[in-house]
Enzyme design. Sequence first.
Site, PDB file in Angstrom:
ATOM      1  CG  ASP A  80      -1.796   1.225   1.341  1.00  0.00           C
ATOM      2  OD1 ASP A  80      -2.417   1.575   0.331  1.00  0.00           O
ATOM      3  OD2 ASP A  80      -1.851   1.855   2.412  1.00  0.00           O
ATOM      4  CB  SER A  81       0.183   4.823  -0.461  1.00  0.00           C
ATOM      5  OG  SER A  81      -0.898   4.920   0.459  1.00  0.00           O
ATOM      6  CD  GLU A 131      -2.872  14.279  13.446  1.00  0.00           C
ATOM      7  OE1 GLU A 131      -3.604  14.650  12.499  1.00  0.00           O
ATOM      8  OE2 GLU A 131      -1.855  14.892  13.814  1.00  0.00           O
ATOM      9  CB  CYS A 135      -3.184   0.475  -2.541  1.00  0.00           C
ATOM     10  SG  CYS A 135      -3.185   2.213  -2.977  1.00  0.00           S
ATOM     11  CG  ASN A 136      -9.692   0.609  -2.700  1.00  0.00           C
ATOM     12  OD1 ASN A 136     -10.683   0.004  -3.073  1.00  0.00           O
ATOM     13  ND2 ASN A 136      -9.233   0.506  -1.468  1.00  0.00           N
ATOM     14  CB  THR A 137      -5.012   4.775  -5.108  1.00  0.00           C
ATOM     15  OG1 THR A 137      -5.906   5.280  -4.118  1.00  0.00           O
ATOM     16  CG2 THR A 137      -4.571   5.874  -6.032  1.00  0.00           C
ATOM     17  CB  CYS A 161      -9.432   4.620   0.606  1.00  0.00           C
ATOM     18  SG  CYS A 161      -7.756   5.023   1.193  1.00  0.00           S
ATOM     19  CB  THR A 162      -6.661  -0.190   2.293  1.00  0.00           C
ATOM     20  OG1 THR A 162      -5.567   0.564   1.745  1.00  0.00           O
ATOM     21  CG2 THR A 162      -7.164  -1.197   1.274  1.00  0.00           C
ATOM     22  CG  HIS A 163      -4.776   4.987   4.425  1.00  0.00           C
ATOM     23  ND1 HIS A 163      -4.250   4.538   3.245  1.00  0.00           N
ATOM     24  CD2 HIS A 163      -3.714   5.386   5.185  1.00  0.00           C
ATOM     25  CE1 HIS A 163      -2.927   4.671   3.280  1.00  0.00           C
ATOM     26  NE2 HIS A 163      -2.579   5.181   4.446  1.00  0.00           N
ATOM     27  CE1 TYR A 181       2.428   5.515  -3.321  1.00  0.00           C
ATOM     28  CE2 TYR A 181       1.112   3.604  -3.926  1.00  0.00           C
ATOM     29  CZ  TYR A 181       2.320   4.147  -3.546  1.00  0.00           C
ATOM     30  OH  TYR A 181       3.416   3.333  -3.392  1.00  0.00           O
ATOM     31  N   GLY A 182      -3.284   9.007  -3.628  1.00  0.00           N
ATOM     32  CA  GLY A 182      -4.606   9.307  -4.174  1.00  0.00           C
ATOM     33  C   GLY A 182      -4.729  10.496  -5.108  1.00  0.00           C
TER      34      GLY A 182
HETATM   35  N1  DGL Z   1      -4.821   3.187   0.894  1.00  0.00           N
HETATM   36  C1  DGL Z   1      -4.842   3.547  -0.468  1.00  0.00           C
HETATM   37  C2  DGL Z   1      -6.145   3.244  -1.150  1.00  0.00           C
HETATM   38  O1  DGL Z   1      -6.749   2.241  -0.817  1.00  0.00           O
HETATM   39  C3  DGL Z   1      -4.137   4.776  -0.894  1.00  0.00           C
HETATM   40  C4  DGL Z   1      -4.475   6.035  -0.232  1.00  0.00           C
HETATM   41  C5  DGL Z   1      -3.511   7.087  -0.695  1.00  0.00           C
HETATM   42  O2  DGL Z   1      -2.311   6.868  -0.600  1.00  0.00           O
HETATM   43  O3  DGL Z   1      -4.002   8.132  -1.154  1.00  0.00           O
HETATM   44  O4  DGL Z   1      -6.576   3.928  -2.031  1.00  0.00           O
END
Ligand code: DGL
Length: 261
Positions: free
Chosen positions: A10-11, A155, A73-75, A184-186, A42-43
């Site tokens: 992932d990012s 945070e 990572c979806n992106t 998004c996995t975050h 990455y987004g």
């Molecule tokens: N966690 C990633 C996703 O699922 C990337 C988020 C990012 O880096 O912008 O899209």
Amino acid sequence: MKQGAIGIFDSGFGGLSVWRVLREQLPCESIVYLGDGARCPYGSRPADDVRRYAEEAVERLLDEGCKLIVVACNTATAVAISYLRAKYKDVPFVGLEPAVKPAALATRSGVIGVLATERSLSGDHFRRAEATYGSQVRIIKGVGEGFVEAVERNEESLPETERLVRRVVRPMVEAGADKIVLGCTHYPFLRDVIARVAGEGVEIIDSSQAVCRRVASLLDEADARAAEGEVPRYDFLSFADEEYVERLRAKALGCLTLKTK
Ligand code: DGL
């Protein structure tokens, strides 16, 4: 499929929301987690750059001898998975996509919200899902501005983070959404705050469980599961510095208690 660990990248910290489910569902598998860290988020970056970062991550995981790679990572999935599959023909890849289909099939109000990065929402996977289900249900899209950064800085429980969540989630709920897709996995790290802001009666949907079931079935098809009783290793890598790797490890330990449903 060869033997070895499962690779996942992932990012940054986000893919840990998938890593923890993998660990739970496949307790004998060793897993190498790579969180870029140096180029996160990455987004909002150009697709070509994200594709290059994804390729670098794959090369690194293949150097570690990984037998299967989860693009957590979806992106990166949106911009790179077809390219990766074409380039590394012998490597099985599993990607992440916003779970539009289950949300669209289950909604009772006929309105669903999809939270994702800008790059995922403009990608082909999401556009196809939108074209398929958008005539049956109303899809309200929202970019989680600042969500990734909040998760990277630990945070999640700050009032400022709740304000960011409120800004994008409330309009979805006010428009009648009864399902909110975490694309998004975050974002699963913000699940509690998203659920609180959305209120009762809104289901939060993420793809981690489905993705891990897919990994398990690919391993079964190839008869490539780690042997029963094998003691797994969990390794952490990054393109950032050693301090980031330490933070990654700490976040991984912390996310073992994260809710998945
Ligand atoms: N966690 C990633 C996703 O699922 C990337 C988020 C990012 O880096 O912008 O899209």
